[in-house]
Scaffold this motif. Sequence first.
Motif, PDB file in Angstrom:
ATOM      1  N   THR A 233     -14.571   1.641   8.234  1.00  0.00           N
ATOM      2  CA  THR A 233     -14.459   0.706   7.117  1.00  0.00           C
ATOM      3  C   THR A 233     -14.310  -0.717   7.631  1.00  0.00           C
TER       4      THR A 233
ATOM      5  N   GLU B  50       0.816  -1.219   0.000  1.00  0.00           N
ATOM      6  CA  GLU B  50       0.000   0.000   0.000  1.00  0.00           C
ATOM      7  C   GLU B  50       0.845   1.262   0.000  1.00  0.00           C
TER       8      GLU B  50
ATOM      9  N   ARG C 214       1.146   2.875  -3.331  1.00  0.00           N
ATOM     10  CA  ARG C 214      -0.075   3.337  -3.994  1.00  0.00           C
ATOM     11  C   ARG C 214      -0.717   4.454  -3.185  1.00  0.00           C
TER      12      ARG C 214
ATOM     13  N   ALA D 198     -10.424   4.624   3.311  1.00  0.00           N
ATOM     14  CA  ALA D 198     -11.439   3.574   3.191  1.00  0.00           C
ATOM     15  C   ALA D 198     -10.956   2.389   2.356  1.00  0.00           C
ATOM     16  N   ASP D 199     -10.009   2.615   1.467  1.00  0.00           N
ATOM     17  CA  ASP D 199      -9.516   1.539   0.610  1.00  0.00           C
ATOM     18  C   ASP D 199      -8.290   0.826   1.175  1.00  0.00           C
ATOM     19  N   ARG D 200      -7.744   1.332   2.259  1.00  0.00           N
ATOM     20  CA  ARG D 200      -6.539   0.721   2.832  1.00  0.00           C
ATOM     21  C   ARG D 200      -6.878  -0.469   3.702  1.00  0.00           C
ATOM     22  N   ARG D 201      -5.975  -1.411   3.723  1.00  0.00           N
ATOM     23  CA  ARG D 201      -6.063  -2.515   4.680  1.00  0.00           C
ATOM     24  C   ARG D 201      -5.188  -2.226   5.893  1.00  0.00           C
TER      25      ARG D 201
ATOM     26  N   TYR E   8     -17.055  -3.936   6.955  1.00  0.00           N
ATOM     27  CA  TYR E   8     -16.720  -5.240   6.387  1.00  0.00           C
ATOM     28  C   TYR E   8     -16.664  -6.353   7.432  1.00  0.00           C
TER      29      TYR E   8
ATOM     30  N   LEU F 285      -3.915   5.439  -1.804  1.00  0.00           N
ATOM     31  CA  LEU F 285      -5.243   4.910  -1.515  1.00  0.00           C
ATOM     32  C   LEU F 285      -5.946   5.785  -0.487  1.00  0.00           C
ATOM     33  N   SER F 286      -7.240   5.866  -0.607  1.00  0.00           N
ATOM     34  CA  SER F 286      -8.005   6.564   0.426  1.00  0.00           C
ATOM     35  C   SER F 286      -7.981   5.713   1.689  1.00  0.00           C
TER      36      SER F 286
END
Length: 167
Positions: free
Chosen positions: A154, A36, A39, A44-47, A158, A41-42
């Motif tokens: 987030t 990550e 990249r 919300a899109d990160r792990r 999930y 990433l927002s």
Amino acid sequence: MSIVGRYTRLTPAQSDRAVREPGWARELAEELAEAEAERQLSVADRRCHGVGTAWHALAFLLDRRGFPVDLLHDAAEVPDTAAPGYGPPRLLVPERVRLAADSLAELPPHVLTEGVATDDLAQAHVHPAGLWQREDALEVVAGHYLELAAFVRTAARYRHALLVRLG
């Protein structure tokens, strides 16, 4: 060297495996963070999410407000004797992640820092001491708080667990 706080979202299958194979969980968290980092990433899109050196201030301020979940220590230890850092990783189960997300939604950052001065954090020996000499220290912590709240929301959406590491 400063201690930083790191969170990794784990699926139910990954959190089960993390308990059985703690070394695997550490390796997964490191691999995800490395991938990550390359990249944009927002949140919300990160792990993976890091709060940097603000981890102690966030814990102090949340505790001061009677927050129902300790986002650092309110999790089961994942015994990993090979883990670098400060103590073993911890696993915050999805139910606690949900409670944290709901509680974070009810606590705006200005309320989190209301009535607190940087001198209060320095006197409470909140690390890192050097941060409390900055004029914008509380704004820095509030920014980390907003990002952490989005990350936890987030994870809750999930039904993920959170692997929590200090190092």
